[in-house]
Design a protein around this motif. Structure first.
Motif: not given
Length: 374
Positions: A5-9, A28-32, A34-43
Motif C-alpha cells: 500500500p501507499v504509505i500515509g493513506n 484509519a491510516q496506513r503507515t509503516e 500497519g493499519f492504525v486507528q486515528i479517530a472514531a465515533a459511534a453516533p
C-alpha cells in the motif's frame, strides 16, 4: 500476495451490526507500522429509523416504497456520521482515499435454495454526500462463489493481529458472536458461534424498554435456569459444522418466545431469563473456542467486551485462556469491525483478493466490494 500500500493513506470504515445501537465510524491510516486507528465515533441511530429497521428485520415483510425510503435514510445517516467525524477531527474529504461501508443487514440467508444477503445504505448517496469514494457490497461476491458471505473480518484479523509462532483467537461479540482462530503456522479459520448480544438486547428491550443491558445489570439480578439453558443449547446451529454464519433471522425474540413456551416458566423472573441468555452466549462461545485450543490468548472486541458479567463468565468457562480485549493489540474493541471495513476498502482499491475461502467455504478467494465514486 497483497500489493504494497501507499504509505500515509487515510480510509474510513462504517459498521452497523445486528444490535442497531448506532453507526460505528472510524478513520484509519496506513503507515509503516500497519493499519492504525486515528479517530472514531459511534453516533446513535435516530430512534424512528432504528424502529423501522427493526420492524423490517423482525417481520421479514416490507412494502417496496418503505424499503427504498429506509435505504435512503440509512445512507444519509452514514454520510452524516462520516462528515461529522471529519469535521470533529479537522480532516477534509480530499484526504480520504475511500470509505468502506458494510451497510445494515436486513436479511442474511446463505443456506437456502437461493442463497442471498441484503444490506441497505445506498453507497451512491454516501459517496455523493461525503465527496469520498465509497466501497460497499462486500458479501455477495463471496456468496457468488458458494461462500457464506460471513464472517468477513477474519482476513482483517489475520492481517493485523496474527503473531508468528503463537495461536490466538479474536472474539467479536456484537449482536452475533464470531471467532477467528489464528494459528501459529499462519492458518486462519472463523465462523459465527451464535448469539452474542442480540437475544439479551431483545429481552432487555421487551421487558425494560432498554435497547441493551448496560454493564449486565439486569442479568446480575437473576440466576441461570438450567432447564431453559439446556433447551436453548439444543438448537442445531450450535452443533452444525463450519463454515457457517447466522443472524437475527435465526436468533430473535420470536425464536426465544417459542423456546420459553416449551417450558413452565411462570415461576421464573424476567431477570432469570436475562441471566440465562447471557449464559447461553458465554457457553456457546466458550465451547467453540475450546474446540480449537486448550490454551491461547483470546482478544475480545465488540459491545460484549463492555459487559463485565459476560467477560467474567467467559474467563470462568475458559480458565486456561488469557482473556483481554483488543486494546491490548492497540485497537479500540468498539471499532475493530469499522476499521476492518476501512481495510477492506483499501484492499479493494488495491485490487487484492481477500483470503477467506477457508473461512466462508467459497470455492475461491475473491475481490470483494463495489466501488462508487462521487
Amino acid at each position: 500476495m497483497l500489493s504494497k500500500p501507499v504509505i500515509g493513506n487515510y480510509y474510513i470504515g462504517i459498521m452497523s451490526g445486528t444490535s442497531l445501537d448506532g453507526i460505528d465510524v472510524a478513520i484509519a491510516q496506513r503507515t509503516e507500522h500497519g493499519f492504525v486507528q486515528i479517530a472514531a465515533a459511534a453516533p446513535a441511530l435516530d430512534n424512528n429509523l432504528r424502529q423501522q429497521i427493526l420492524t423490517i428485520c423482525q417481520d421479514k415483510k416490507v412494502e417496496l416504497q418503505t424499503l427504498g425510503e429506509v435505504d435512503f435514510q440509512f445512507a444519509c445517516a452514514c454520510a452524516q456520521a462520516v462528515n461529522q467525524l471529519l469535521e470533529d477531527n479537522q480532516f477534509s474529504a480530499a484526504q480520504i482515499e475511500a470509505i468502506g461501508s458494510h451497510g445494515q443487514t436486513i436479511f442474511h440467508s446463505p443456506g437456502g435454495a437461493f442463497p442471498f444477503t441484503q444490506q441497505i445504505g445506498d453507497a451512491n448517496l454516501i459517496a455523493a454526500k461525503t465527496g469520498v469514494t465509497c466501497v460497499a457490497d462486500f458479501r455477495r461476491m463471496d456468496m457468488a462463489y458458494g461462500g457464506q458471505g460471513a464472517p468477513l473480518v477474519p482476513a482483517f484479523h489475520q492481517a493485523l493481529f496474527a503473531k508468528a509462532g503463537e495461536n490466538r483467537v479474536i472474539l467479536n461479540i456484537g449482536g452475533i458472536a464470531n471467532i477467528t482462530v489464528l494459528e501459529s503456522d499462519n492458518q486462519v479459520s472463523g465462523y459465527d458461534t451464535g448469539p452474542g448480544n442480540t437475544l439479551m438486547d431483545a429481552w432487555s428491550e421487551k421487558i425494560n424498554g432498554q435497547s441493551y443491558d448496560k454493564n449486565g445489570e439486569f442479568a446480575y439480578q437473576g440466576k441461570v435456569l438450567p432447564d431453559l439453558l439446556k433447551l436453548l443449547l439444543s438448537e442445531q446451529y450450535f452443533t452444525q459444522s463450519p463454515p457457517k454464519s447466522t443472524g437475527r433471522e435465526k436468533f430473535n425474540l420470536q425464536w426465544l418466545t417459542q423456546q420459553l413456551a416449551q417450558l413452565d416458566s411462570g415461576s421464573n423472573s424476567n431477570a432469570d431469563i436475562q441471566r440465562t441468555l447471557l449464559e447461553l452466549s458465554a457457553v456457546s462461545i466458550s465451547e467453540q473456542i475450546q474446540a480449537h485450543s486448550n490454551a491461547c490468548p483470546v482478544f475480545v472486541c465488540g459491545g460484549g467486551a463492555l459487559n463485565p458479567l459476560l467477560m467474567r463468565r467467559l474467563q470462568a468457562l475458559m480458565p486456561n485462556h488469557r482473556i483481554s480485549d483488543t486494546a491490548a493489540l492497540n485497537i479500540d474493541p468498539m471499532f475493530v469491525e469499522a476499521i476492518a471495513f476501512a481495510w477492506l476498502a483499501e484492499q479493494r482499491l488495491l485490487g487484492n483478493t481477500i483470503p477467506l475461502k477457508t473461512v466462508t467455504g467459497a470455492r475461491r478467494n475473491a475481490l470483494l466490494g463495489c466501488v462508487y465514486r462521487p
